[in-house]
Design an enzyme around this catalytic site. Structure first.
Site, PDB file in Angstrom:
ATOM      1  CG  ASP A 179      40.149 -12.715  28.393  1.00 24.95           C
ATOM      2  OD1 ASP A 179      39.802 -13.657  27.320  1.00 24.95           O
ATOM      3  OD2 ASP A 179      39.560 -11.899  28.911  1.00 24.95           O
ATOM      4  CG  HIS A 234      35.965 -12.854  25.670  1.00 24.84           C
ATOM      5  ND1 HIS A 234      37.127 -12.661  26.712  1.00 24.84           N
ATOM      6  CD2 HIS A 234      35.689 -12.505  25.706  1.00 24.84           C
ATOM      7  CE1 HIS A 234      36.140 -12.052  27.542  1.00 24.84           C
ATOM      8  NE2 HIS A 234      35.018 -11.739  27.227  1.00 24.84           N
ATOM      9  CB  SER A 267      33.834  -9.546  28.569  1.00 24.93           C
ATOM     10  OG  SER A 267      33.869 -10.965  29.067  1.00 24.93           O
TER      11      SER A 267
END
Lengths: 492, 81
Positions: A229, A261, A434
């Site tokens: 990520d 994120h 996600s």
């Protein structure tokens, strides 16, 4: 509905002559079983519950790739029942002719015909919220409107045509620490003031509704999860055991978050404090594949990250990343990881009921869609806009409006209005596949840690097959239908 | 023809490959090496498609595919320009 698929072993195109010693003998037997002259017959291959109809249409050779016809609704069931087999849709190539140019519509008004409105965002104490993203929709379905960010005084001036009297939807995303808001049918006055609600980390969001994470025991450190990520942390709720930055030209040991994120994804799995992650106690490994300049992640950096995660001993890999076309190189690396006993979970994508993104759509990855539940987010907050049919057997449950769907979906998991970590010891609420993906990975880690035996086996395709079979037994369908939830959701 | 990044993959049967020879081969085809950390299995290189075609058609056991760009799936709603 039925579709044609090509069945292949994990790495090769030929099961019986394969030199790959890690190939499960059951996979070899499976190909042999289909090698009988059954072109026009239906074979019934049984799993524990019910027979799966499969029609062999063609075969490269006795033990080679098979062309089969499968009912689309049984795709996820097939893949859980026969792990270690790649299922590639039969595709048809077209002549390379020039497509017609797309039509572009613009939304604009001359300066003299525009009206100005100042939007101010504050917290309950009246303090301004800077850097909040605002999306002012004139027409939400057509995605027309205007967006921008608040300044240090918490203000943003929006200019729309004088003919626009109301906003259909106004969305406000504070950078962290507050719930994102959704206001509907907003009258366009000269000034609009919006108060955002602080995140209470003990609130029961959809993840904690289903998994009661504050009451779950920390799992033993027998499982390692690789998170491919934007990096992880720093955050005091997260212990990162190791990792690497695989971006060309950047420092290898710089795997802290270059965005937010990856930290949110990691918190859903392993946060050890409120809001507690679903697999607190697990070993987290961070593989940063996104460059610091904000660019996209290259497939090469992703391949390197998966390869490094396997080398580091991770048994599960989280891929909350998306591409709208197949990528041979990354698919091959996922297959390579599988052959070494490592399973990759991938987010289905957030394009609103569009086709499942890659790498999730690749048959050896576990594609995860996002579900939500009414009553697990405060009134007037942004997750409200993601409520969309189909609803489950329990009508409070729904598949998020943003979630991609299709027969590649293998499971679903909570992904609407999820509280988790934000770099710098802060918290943030995000929605997306996600978020659903790490929820599924974390619960899979918890289940495998509790079972204890499978994870100790030699790292091979056989172990991956066993992990898949075991995890399959822990899934329960929620009544959304196979295209939305695959085989359902994990329960502990 | 414009340069772009490619993933060069070795699928041949040779058990040992000389890094120096591969470097020379790439240099000879005007292909720039970006990342050799997964050598000999994979390399990240930059060059035109024409050069890549020339390289792989004249040397056994090499294949290539484009280096693609992944995103994190957007967590916010979309707005048309």
């Amino acid at each position: 509905m039925k579709q044609n698929f090509i069945l292949l072993p994990v790495k090769t195109t030929h099961a019986l002559k394969s030199e790959d010693k890690s190939l499960n003998p059951e996979v070899k037997n499976f190909f042999y079983k289909l090698s009988s002259p059954a072109k026009t017959k239906r074979l019934h291959l049984h799993d524990d519950d019910k027979p799966l109809p499969i029609k062999v249409l063609d075969s490269v050779s006795e033990s080679g790739a098979k062309l089969v016809e499968l009912p689309l609704d049984s795709l996820a069931n097939f893949q859980f029942s026969f792990p270690g087999i790649r299922l590639v849709p039969e595709v048809f190539y077209k002549k390379a002719i020039m497509p017609s140019l797309p039509l572009t519509r613009l939304f604009s008004a001359a300066a003299s015909k525009r009206k100005s409105t100042t939007v101010t965002v504050t917290n309950d104490q009246g303090e301004p919220i800077a850097d909040a993203s605002i999306y002012a929709y004139v027409d939400y379905e057509k995605e027309t409107g205007i967006d921008g960010k608040t300044d240090e005084r918490g203000k943003l001036q929006i200019r729309l045509s004088k003919t626009v009297k109301r906003l259909e939807v106004l969305l406000v995303y504070p950078p962290h620490s507050y719930w994102p808001l959704c206001l509907k049918n907003v009258s366009l006055e000269d000034a609009i003031t919006i108060k955002v609600r602080a995140i209470d980390v003990t609130y029961e969001d959809v993840l904690r509704h289903f998994y009661k994470t504050p009451t779950l025991p920390h799992i033993r450190k027998t499982i390692k999860i690789g998170i491919v990520d934007t990096g992880i942390g720093p955050h005091t709720s997260l212990d990162v055991e190791g990792g690497a930055c695989t971006v060309a030209g950047e420092r290898k040991n710089d795997y802290a978050d270059c965005d937010n994120h990856g930290t949110h994804v990691a918190g859903i799995i392993g946060s050890k404090q409120d809001p507690v992650g679903v697999a607190a106690g697990v070993q987290l490994y961070s593989y940063r594949v996104f460059p610091k300049d904000g660019g996209d992640a290259s497939s090469f950096s992703i391949i390197k990250a998966i390869s490094k995660a396997v080398e580091d001993g991770c048994q599960l890999i989280n891929l909350s990343i998306a591409l709208d076309e197949s990528d041979e190189a990354t698919n091959a690396q996922i297959a390579e990881a599988y052959s070494k006993g490592v399973i990759c979970f991938a987010a289905a994508g957030n394009d609103g009921r569009q086709a499942v993104s890659y790498p999730a759509a690749y048959s050896l990855a576990i594609a995860v869609s996002a579900m939500g539940r009414r009553g697990t987010f405060p009134a007037g907050t942004e997750p409200f806009i993601d409520v969309k049919s189909p609803y489950g057997k329990d009508p409070k449950n729904f598949i998020a409006g943003f979630s991609n769907i299709g027969h590649e979906i293998k499971i679903t998991a909570p992904g609407v209005g999820i509280m988790s970590c934000y770099p710098g010891n802060k918290f943030q609420v995000l929605s997306g596949t996600s978020m659903a993906c790490p929820a599924a990975v974390g619960i899979a880690a918890r289940l495998l840690a509790e079972e204890g035996r499978i994870i100790k086996r030699t790292a091979s395709a056989q172990r991956a097959d066993e992990m898949i079979r075991f995890l399959h037994s822990k899934l329960r369908q929620l009544g959304f239908g196979a295209r939305y939830e695959g085989q359902g959701m994990f329960f502990v | 023809m414009a340069n772009r990044r490619w993933i060069l993959k070795f699928i041949g049967s040779a058990t040992s490959i000389s890094k120096a020879k591969v470097n020379a081969l790439l240099k000879g085809n005007s292909i720039h090496v970006i990342d050799m950390s997964l050598f000999p299995k994979l390399l990240l290189v930059e060059g035109s498609k024409q050069k890549m075609n020339a390289l792989t058609s004249h040397s056994d056991g090499w294949t290539y595919s484009p280096d693609k760009s992944y995103k994190v799936p957007g967590t916010r709603k979309k707005l048309q320009p």
